[in-house]
Design a protein around this motif. Structure first.
Motif, PDB file in Angstrom:
ATOM      1  N   SER A 136       0.698  -1.166   0.091  1.00  0.00           N
ATOM      2  CA  SER A 136      -0.223  -0.185  -0.039  1.00  0.00           C
ATOM      3  C   SER A 136       0.953   1.229  -0.140  1.00  0.00           C
ATOM      4  N   ALA A 137       1.998   1.191   0.740  1.00  0.00           N
ATOM      5  CA  ALA A 137       2.964   2.525   0.764  1.00  0.00           C
ATOM      6  C   ALA A 137       3.265   2.692  -0.699  1.00  0.00           C
ATOM      7  N   ALA A 138       3.607   1.588  -1.571  1.00  0.00           N
ATOM      8  CA  ALA A 138       4.273   1.913  -2.707  1.00  0.00           C
ATOM      9  C   ALA A 138       2.926   2.448  -3.968  1.00  0.00           C
ATOM     10  N   PHE A 153       7.193   4.420   5.187  1.00  0.00           N
ATOM     11  CA  PHE A 153       7.700   5.624   4.540  1.00  0.00           C
ATOM     12  C   PHE A 153       8.604   5.540   3.573  1.00  0.00           C
ATOM     13  N   LEU A 154       9.612   4.588   4.009  1.00  0.00           N
ATOM     14  CA  LEU A 154      10.757   4.173   2.856  1.00  0.00           C
ATOM     15  C   LEU A 154      10.265   3.944   1.486  1.00  0.00           C
ATOM     16  N   GLY A 198       9.672  -2.240  -0.508  1.00  0.00           N
ATOM     17  CA  GLY A 198       8.819  -2.980   0.350  1.00  0.00           C
ATOM     18  C   GLY A 198       8.943  -4.454   0.489  1.00  0.00           C
ATOM     19  N   ALA A 199       9.410  -5.244  -0.565  1.00  0.00           N
ATOM     20  CA  ALA A 199       9.828  -6.501  -0.353  1.00  0.00           C
ATOM     21  C   ALA A 199      11.142  -6.750   0.505  1.00  0.00           C
ATOM     22  N   VAL A 200      11.848  -5.677   0.236  1.00  0.00           N
ATOM     23  CA  VAL A 200      13.078  -5.768   1.487  1.00  0.00           C
ATOM     24  C   VAL A 200      12.574  -5.825   2.719  1.00  0.00           C
ATOM     25  N   VAL A 201      11.730  -4.719   3.169  1.00  0.00           N
ATOM     26  CA  VAL A 201      11.217  -4.552   4.373  1.00  0.00           C
ATOM     27  C   VAL A 201      10.452  -5.966   5.083  1.00  0.00           C
TER      28      VAL A 201
END
Length: 549
Positions: free
Chosen positions: A121-123, A400-401, A426-429
């Motif tokens: 959702s952030a992306a 946020f990142l 997002g995948a790295v998170v």
């Protein structure tokens, strides 16, 4: 603004004419300037945006089962269209729209309506905000009266060492039209007055009369006044909307453009088609989710049927010279606020839009482009307003990142790169979370010796391998270690190897390993952990496999 009734919805789209007809007129007033403005933002013929709006209302509205969703050309695809039209002809672009629509139909038939849930959702927020910023940057020249073709594409770095900001600077320094600036100032004032004051204090009136249509009306009046009394501020034809005026029915049909099917072997067409299908589908699915949440009757739209409807609309739009279509939250929310009850309001707004284009093109050609630019700047602002940045920042770095990386990628590279970077972050998170959440190390002080417990998570996979190796290597000598697997139901082979190797070497380090196996909890006929995991634990060279922790 008509209040949305909470009573029972009657069956049939003709059961609520009293509510749906007025709502359709409100949506028309919102859609008309947006169709023209998004065509302008896309660098496409203005008539193409009107075609997309008509098809989005009549065709997509008829096929979709969304009660309030309104489709048409969307700001989210403006960047894609703008860049495509700098690398191919409009006819070739239309072919990509047709193929993109076919791909959406395939997605709908394949029940891919849940595809939107697999993107962070952030992306997605970052994508919308980045698009908003790009729209603002693109409309600044038009707001100041530079309405010639803007050289360069949406990539940040341009040919000759220029970039987006240096090009804007050159435009502002050498191509300012006083009349356009005057109309832009009036337009911004009206939009701000509507947004910040009138719609809040006098909701019943000023949410029914939408700001964009007032801007268009005021801009036309301003142009007529300056033409008669202040000719130095009068805009030329190059600064006004230019919708083709048909003298007859046959000439009207001659205004449509058709795709170039000779380019079916062009790889660039298919790359663009996939891009249109993905972006249009994502924006539509996000809008569907938001619209359903706002529906007071809590009706649920079939996302698979919606993809099919959007695909059919895009195929037809591409066939006759229209822009790509998505469901649009601005028009959908206006439809709801105006009191619509069924999808008839969506269909009627498309019919009314067709009547305006066919019978009133001379009136449309009085609209200054600087006024449309201000409407689009407001749309861009709503997509990327500062409060979105603040809210996302407060959610934490893991939200946020990817959000900010997506925006930077879109603004300084392009849309696909930005969205790809955001999804990658997002995948790295997720990987980092998996790395941390594979186990927990608890230290219990004993009488003269250390007692340690490693509690494994429910699902331990190869992503957790590094973290587990690191923790096991830190176990001090002469320690009682309990590996608690009571919550596990799955352990990857890679992690099993790590545990086995550690147990074999533990004796040499004076570490006494004990094991707490999974608890047997049965739901129906299936245990919560697999039979393979059970057999593996029984085979481990540990004497005590059921020591209480």
């Amino acid at each position: 603004m008509a209040k949305i009734e909470r009573g029972t919805i009657k069956h049939g789209i003709f059961s609520h004419l009293k509510q749906d007809i007025p709502a359709s007129i409100v949506v028309l007033f919102v859609a008309l300037p947006l169709c023209l403005g998004i065509s302008l933002a896309s660098g496409a013929p203005l008539f193409s945006g009107l075609i997309a709006g008509i098809i989005g209302g009549i065709v997509v509205g008829s096929i979709s089962d969304s009660a309030h969703g309104v489709s048409g050309p969307a700001a989210g695809l403006a960047v894609v269209v703008f860049e495509a039209l700098h690398s191919m002809s409009f006819e070739i672009f239309l072919l990509a729209v047709v193929i993109g629509g076919a791909l959406q139909i395939i997605l709908g038939l394949s029940r891919a309506g849940i595809i939107g849930y697999f993107f962070p959702s952030a992306a997605i927020k970052g994508m919308l905000s980045g698009i908003g910023i790009i729209i603002i940057l693109k409309q600044i020249p038009h707001a100041f009266g530079y309405d010639k073709e803007w050289m360069g594409n949406d990539a940040f770095v341009q040919l000759g060492g220029e970039n987006t900001f240096t090009l804007i600077g050159k435009v502002l320094l050498g191509h300012i039209t006083p009349g356009a600036v005057l109309i832009a100032a009036i337009s911004v004032a009206i939009l701000l007055l509507w947004e910040l004051y009138l719609t809040k204090k006098y909701q019943n009136v000023f949410k029914l009369i939408q700001g964009p249509i007032v801007v268009v009306a005021a801009a036309i009046c301003c142009q007529l006044i300056t033409k008669n009394y202040f000719p130095q501020f009068t805009l030329g034809s190059e600064n006004l909307v230019s919708v083709p005026v048909a003298g007859s029915l046959s000439s009207f049909f001659g205004l449509f453009t058709f795709p170039d099917f000779s380019q079916l072997g062009n790889k660039a067409v298919y790359v663009l088609a996939v891009t249109i299908a993905i972006v249009a589908s994502l924006e539509t699915l996000l809008c569907v989710e938001a619209t359903d949440k706002l529906d007071t009757h809590k009706r649920v739209t079939s996302t698979n049927r919606e993809l099919f409807a959007q695909g059919a609309g895009n195929m037809l739009s591409g066939m006759i010279g229209g822009l790509p279509i998505t469901q649009v939250i601005v028009r959908s929310s206006a439809n709801m606020q105006a009191g619509s009850r069924t999808k008839l309001s969506t269909i009627l707004h498309g019919i009314f839009l067709l009547i305006c284009v066919a019978l009133l093109p001379s009136v449309l050609n009085l609209i200054p482009l600087s006024a449309l630019a201000c409407i689009l700047i407001m749309v861009g602002y709503k997509l990327s307003k500062p409060s979105i940045f603040v809210e996302t920042y407060r959610l934490g770095w893991d939200q946020f990142l990817p959000f900010i990386v997506t925006i930077l990628g879109i603004v300084f590279v392009d849309l696909l790169v930005g969205l790809g970077l955001g999804c990658s972050v997002g995948a790295v998170v997720v990987l980092i979370r998996n790395y941390k959440n594979s186990h927990f190390l608890h230290i219990h002080p004993g009488e003269g010796e250390k007692q340690l417990i490693i509690t494994m998570a429910e699902d331990v996979n190869f992503l957790n391998k590094g973290a587990i190796i690191k923790e096991l290597a830190r176990i001090p000598k002469e320690t009682d270690l309990t590996i608690d697997m009571s919550k596990c139901y799955s352990i990857d082979y890679d992690v099993r190897e790590v545990v086995e190797d550690f147990i074999k070497s533990a004796t040499d380090r004076g570490i006494n390993v004990r094991l707490k196996p999974p608890l047997v909890k049965t739901y129906g006929k299936e245990d919560i952990y697999s039979e393979k995991l059970d057999k593996w634990i029984l085979a481990l060279p540990v004497k005590n496999k059921a020591l209480p922790v």
